[in-house]
Scaffold this motif. Structure first.
Motif, PDB file in Angstrom:
ATOM      1  N   MET A  54      -5.511  -9.603  36.886  1.00 49.60           N
ATOM      2  CA  MET A  54      -6.088  -8.610  35.987  1.00 49.60           C
ATOM      3  C   MET A  54      -6.691  -7.475  36.814  1.00 49.60           C
ATOM      4  O   MET A  54      -7.562  -7.698  37.646  1.00 49.60           O
ATOM      5  CB  MET A  54      -7.190  -9.286  35.185  1.00 49.60           C
ATOM      6  N   SER A  55      -6.248  -6.277  36.616  1.00 50.07           N
ATOM      7  CA  SER A  55      -6.746  -5.193  37.450  1.00 50.07           C
ATOM      8  C   SER A  55      -7.809  -4.406  36.719  1.00 50.07           C
ATOM      9  O   SER A  55      -7.937  -4.456  35.514  1.00 50.07           O
ATOM     10  CB  SER A  55      -5.600  -4.274  37.852  1.00 50.07           C
ATOM     11  N   GLU A  56      -8.548  -3.664  37.525  1.00 51.72           N
ATOM     12  CA  GLU A  56      -9.684  -2.965  36.999  1.00 51.72           C
ATOM     13  C   GLU A  56      -9.610  -1.534  37.493  1.00 51.72           C
ATOM     14  O   GLU A  56      -9.235  -1.290  38.630  1.00 51.72           O
ATOM     15  CB  GLU A  56     -10.937  -3.627  37.565  1.00 51.72           C
ATOM     16  N   ALA A  57      -9.995  -0.595  36.648  1.00 58.51           N
ATOM     17  CA  ALA A  57      -9.914   0.800  37.056  1.00 58.51           C
ATOM     18  C   ALA A  57     -10.961   1.081  38.113  1.00 58.51           C
ATOM     19  O   ALA A  57     -12.053   0.530  38.067  1.00 58.51           O
ATOM     20  CB  ALA A  57     -10.155   1.695  35.849  1.00 58.51           C
ATOM     21  N   PRO A  58     -10.633   1.937  39.082  1.00 57.70           N
ATOM     22  CA  PRO A  58     -11.629   2.305  40.090  1.00 57.70           C
ATOM     23  C   PRO A  58     -12.886   2.885  39.452  1.00 57.70           C
ATOM     24  O   PRO A  58     -13.983   2.649  39.940  1.00 57.70           O
ATOM     25  CB  PRO A  58     -10.908   3.358  40.937  1.00 57.70           C
ATOM     26  N   TRP A  59     -12.720   3.600  38.354  1.00 50.06           N
ATOM     27  CA  TRP A  59     -13.903   4.220  37.750  1.00 50.06           C
ATOM     28  C   TRP A  59     -14.839   3.176  37.162  1.00 50.06           C
ATOM     29  O   TRP A  59     -16.055   3.347  37.176  1.00 50.06           O
ATOM     30  CB  TRP A  59     -13.516   5.258  36.702  1.00 50.06           C
ATOM     31  N   ALA A  74     -18.676   2.793  38.311  1.00 48.94           N
ATOM     32  CA  ALA A  74     -19.743   2.828  37.318  1.00 48.94           C
ATOM     33  C   ALA A  74     -20.614   1.586  37.443  1.00 48.94           C
ATOM     34  O   ALA A  74     -21.837   1.664  37.421  1.00 48.94           O
ATOM     35  CB  ALA A  74     -19.145   2.922  35.915  1.00 48.94           C
ATOM     36  N   ARG A  75     -19.950   0.438  37.600  1.00 47.97           N
ATOM     37  CA  ARG A  75     -20.709  -0.804  37.701  1.00 47.97           C
ATOM     38  C   ARG A  75     -21.610  -0.783  38.927  1.00 47.97           C
ATOM     39  O   ARG A  75     -22.766  -1.160  38.863  1.00 47.97           O
ATOM     40  CB  ARG A  75     -19.750  -1.981  37.779  1.00 47.97           C
ATOM     41  N   MET A  86     -22.974   1.645  40.317  1.00 50.73           N
ATOM     42  CA  MET A  86     -24.137   2.513  40.142  1.00 50.73           C
ATOM     43  C   MET A  86     -25.300   1.776  39.480  1.00 50.73           C
ATOM     44  O   MET A  86     -26.451   2.106  39.712  1.00 50.73           O
ATOM     45  CB  MET A  86     -23.744   3.713  39.285  1.00 50.73           C
ATOM     46  N   VAL A  96     -25.353  -1.967  39.023  1.00 52.52           N
ATOM     47  CA  VAL A  96     -25.590  -3.320  39.538  1.00 52.52           C
ATOM     48  C   VAL A  96     -26.222  -3.284  40.925  1.00 52.52           C
ATOM     49  O   VAL A  96     -27.127  -4.069  41.211  1.00 52.52           O
ATOM     50  CB  VAL A  96     -24.270  -4.134  39.547  1.00 52.52           C
TER      51      VAL A  96
END
Lengths: 265, 284, 315
Positions: B1-6, B10-11, B13, B15
């Motif tokens: 499952m891939s995740e967008a770089p953005w 955001a996370r 910033m 976490v």
């Protein structure tokens, strides 16, 4: 349910409330007692309020406690909101279990452990970098902010769960980056929770005896520390007067808060 | 499952600063306590040296003073928790069954004392329980007793204080669980021939068990390490481990032993805390 | 306009979108139709930028936007819950997306006014979302999404929160709005009537794949698979010579024909009447005009259909 069934249950509730409130009411009542003997009624008087108000040490301690609480609550509000938002919106990240555990610990660990651990940190820090040599105002505020953060985070996360995640997605969709989406959409909607968390952190700080006793250096005495040393020596009508003022302040704040949350709900 | 770089950015910033704060204010301090518990006491300031030995733990485990204090703490906390449950359950049930419009107000009344000073609430009981306190004075005035009853400086007073101070923490999660039970379930039980008492034991009670566990842990965990209540309401035979730790630190100034006690206490509470994390009712 | 190539998206171990290829033209209303869990919403969210696919590409006007953040894409979304900002007024909601555009204050206000007029919410600009009806909220959501002049408008079950009557009116309004703006609308629904009523083309989804793309009449008359035939409208299905034969109930004529069966039940639906018949082919349904008389339950009837009503489907 038929009214006859388990009819003793409401009575148990009334008894429970009596148990919770009677001691406080007696405390308030006897703050207006003329006699120095706190438990013997000798007529109405407000002299202990007068003496309290001219008790310099008490006023200094109250001043310190209030400013510590304000700083601690503000730090807690900032980091608690960040932590609550992280938990609520960025659900799946590495080390999330550790994050959650670190957030939970200060809420449930005994205060003696927290106080001790904070002091160990400050003395080690002092050894390493020469700060804080004198443990006063700021040190106590930081120590209180550690567990204030946890309570703010819980409240913020709870409120976040009631907010449609599509709201922030809508903000992203409409051209706002994550920071802007947070500031313009999430934060205004979380504000009641942040304010409630701030108030809780403020009260917890104002109430803390154990952590402050551990971390504070000589010369920094908070109100609970002063109350504690006075109470250890026995009952004092000044403490009753102080307690009455605190109870009154809390009741007023709580009612204002309840009205506020009703209006914004 | 891939995740967008953005999403990752955001996370980060949010976490990263939160995590850094938690590590600095919780993980690091607790780690230091564990580290210093292996150190040696000295006459310097601060009064310890780094070391790597378990003598402090051997001391704590070998001295009946500490061992009994641990056992007593767990015992007193457990008994108080049971009493809280016995008092708190009917209260939570009554609030959950009150008309909807009244529930919030009743719950508010349960929580309100928590917002007033803990110390002050314990102090209030000192006034009630002392030999010359309100209860003894009243009983003597009524001619029911000649000598004041020994109500304070004993196990009774400590239990009372803990129950009083922590009762709201029992009621809150219990209420949240009971309130969430679908009223139609109880009606269905009635419909199937169960009278109210039976319906309660067969339907409401089993469904409220998670709330009872959460509430019990919310009382038990902090009560184990309680300092103020045994100090102000207890006597020489009710020394709890929180107070022993306090004395070790402030009077004996033996930081490594205090840290060893703290670490041992945290170890004892780790199980209940992890259990609590599973059972805690979110949002209360 | 939009070109989707071999798109795949996994959640945990589950393939939500499984190798979708799709092209959506400039200015068409394209509908993703399918039961819940078929991946239609995930596909829409990939186009909106809220999910990033594990494989494949999304091209918008020839530009690869696959990993582009939502706030940088020239598409906007009408969310299923509308997701109106409760702390902002109608005008504030519509202006939100304009704040990050280089625009003078006067231009922004003019655009907000234009959008309010477009969705006919005049006089409600200062209201909060909580003070609006369901239909009004939906219009605000549409106006807000259109304010940035997107190339494509994405709509996630935009009518599901409305009651039946309002839904029919709103369908028409959406079609008119799209005709006026000339941009592409991509919307997601599980309601086949809705899809039929407003789409230029429909993509039927099942298990993360697009099983058929075509105009509504094509999907209805020439379903590609048994799933499409059964999902879109009523259908009679029976096996003959190793193949599945599908016949729409309205093509079944009563009174004459090679088949016969016993009438089990007649359901009166107003303009139509459904006759359920037990026959050697299985349970068959005939749909006749409501004004025609209904046979008695238990009566034996003959029935049949023209040869061109039959459609053979792969197993």
């Amino acid at each position: 349910m038929r009214p006859t069934a388990l009819s003793w249950v409401p009575a148990a509730l009334a008894a429970g409330f009596a148990f919770l409130y009677l001691p406080i009411l007696l405390l308030v009542l006897f703050s207006f007692n003329e006699s120095r003997l706190v438990t013997v009624w000798a007529g109405f008087s407000t002299r202990w309020y007068g003496e309290l108000m001219s008790n310099g040490r008490m006023l200094d301690a109250a001043g310190l406690s209030l400013s510590v609480a304000a700083v601690a609550a503000s730090l807690s509000a900032v980091f608690g909101t960040l932590a609550g938002y992280s938990m609520g919106r960025f659900g799946r990240f590495r080390l999330r279990t550790l994050f959650a555990l670190l957030l939970l610990s200060p809420m449930v660990l005994p205060e003696v452990i927290l106080g001790l651990s904070m002091l160990m940190t400050f003395t080690t820090l002092d050894r390493l970098v020469g700060w804080p040599a004198e443990r006063g105002f700021l040190v106590i505020a930081f120590a209180h902010a550690t567990y204030g953060t946890a309570f703010v985070a819980v409240i913020v996360e709870a409120r976040l769960r009631g907010l449609d995640p599509a709201l922030e997605e809508a903000a992203l969709d409409l051209g706002a980056g994550p920071v802007r989406a947070f500031a313009r959409v999430a934060l205004p909607l979380l504000l009641p929770a942040v304010v409630a968390g701030w108030l809780l952190a403020f009260t917890l700080s104002l109430d803390d005896l154990v952590v402050a006793s551990f971390v504070s250096g000589p010369g920094s005495t908070t109100l609970p520390m002063l109350v504690y040393s006075s109470v250890r020596l026995g009952l004092s009508p000044q403490i009753n007067a102080l307690a009455t003022i605190m109870v009154l302040a809390v009741v007023m704040l709580a009612f204002a808060g309840a009205r506020q949350s009703r209006n914004t709900a | 499952m891939s995740e967008a770089p953005w999403i990752r950015r955001a996370r980060r910033m949010f976490v990263v600063p939160a995590f850094a704060w938690l590590v600095a204010t919780v993980a690091l301090p607790l780690g230091l306590v564990a580290a210093i518990s292996l150190g040696e006491a000295t006459q310097a300031a601060p009064p310890f040296d780094w070391a790597l030995n378990f003598t402090n733990y051997a001391l704590v485990a070998g001295d009946p003073l500490y061992v009994e204090a641990f056992a007593r703490s767990v015992r007193i906390a457990a008994t108080s928790t049971a009493i809280c449950l016995a008092i708190g359950y009917p209260m939570a049930l009554a609030i959950a069954r009150a008309p909807r419009s009244r529930r919030v107000r009743l719950l508010f009344l349960v929580v309100l004392p928590c917002w007033t000073s803990f110390l002050i609430r314990v102090y209030a009981w000192m006034g009630l329980l002392r030999p010359a306190g309100y209860i003894n004075s009243a009983l003597q005035a009524l001619g029911l007793i000649d000598e004041p009853l020994a109500l304070i400086a004993n196990a009774f007073a400590v239990h009372l204080g803990i129950v009083y101070a922590y009762l709201p923490f029992m009621v809150l999660p219990l209420y949240a669980t009971i309130e969430r039970i679908d009223a139609a379930l109880v009606e269905a039980a009635h419909d199937l021939g169960a009278a109210p008492v039976r319906a309660f034991w067969r339907v409401t009670f089993p469904l409220s068990v998670p709330g009872a566990i959460a509430g019990a842990l919310m009382v038990f965990i902090p009560a184990c390490g309680e300092f103020v209540i045994p100090d102000l309401l207890g006597g020489p035979d009710t020394q709890m481990i929180g107070r022993i730790l306090w004395l070790e630190f402030f009077q004996n100034r033996d930081w490594p032993v205090a840290c060893a006690i703290a670490t041992a206490l945290a170890g004892i509470l780790a199980g209940p805390i992890l259990l609590f994390d599973r059972y805690r009712i979110r949002g209360t | 306009m939009i070109r989707i190539e071999r798109l795949a998206k996994r959640f945990g171990g589950v393939l939500a979108v499984d190798g979708v290829d799709l092209e959506i033209a400039q200015g068409e209303i394209f509908c993703l139709l399918g039961p819940s869990g078929c991946g239609k919403t995930t596909l829409l969210r990939c186009i909106g930028g809220f999910e990033v696919p594990d494989e494949g590409r999304i091209l918008l006007d020839g530009q690869d936007v696959t990993g582009l953040a939502p706030w940088l894409r020239p598409v906007n979304t009408v969310f299923q819950s509308y997701a109106l900002f409760p702390h902002l007024s109608v005008a504030g909601n519509i202006a939100f997306g304009l704040e990050t555009l280089a625009m003078s204050k006067a231009d922004r206000e003019a655009r907000v006014a234009e959008m309010i007029a477009l969705v006919r919410l005049d006089g409600l600009a200062a209201r909060r979302p909580s003070q609006l009806s369901g239909g009004q909220r939906q219009r605000v959501a549409i106006a807000r999404a259109l304010a940035r002049h997107p190339k494509v408008l994405l709509l996630d079950e935009p009518l599901s929160a409305l009651d039946a009557k309002l839904r029919e009116e709103t369908r028409l309004e959406l079609v008119e709005l799209q005709a006026r703006l000339g941009i592409s609308f991509v919307f997601v629904t599980h309601d086949q009537d809705e899809a039929m009523a407003i789409s230029d083309r429909i993509g039927v989804m099942q298990g993360g794949r697009i099983v058929q793309v075509g105009a509504p009449a094509e999907i209805y008359d020439r379903p590609a698979t048994r799933f499409v035939a059964e999902f879109v409208g009523r259908i009679n299905m029976f096996e003959r010579g190793g193949a599945w034969i599908a016949v729409r109930p309205e093509r079944v004529a009563l009174g004459a024909g090679p088949h016969s069966g016993i009438v089990r039940e007649c359901a009166f639906l107003g303009e139509r009447r459904l006759i359920f018949i037990d026959s050697p082919l299985g349970r068959m349904t005939a749909s006749v005009a409501g004004s025609d008389g209904a046979p008695e339950n238990g009566a034996t009837v003959a029935f049949g259909w023209p040869a061109d009503a039959e459609r053979a489907l792969p197993q």
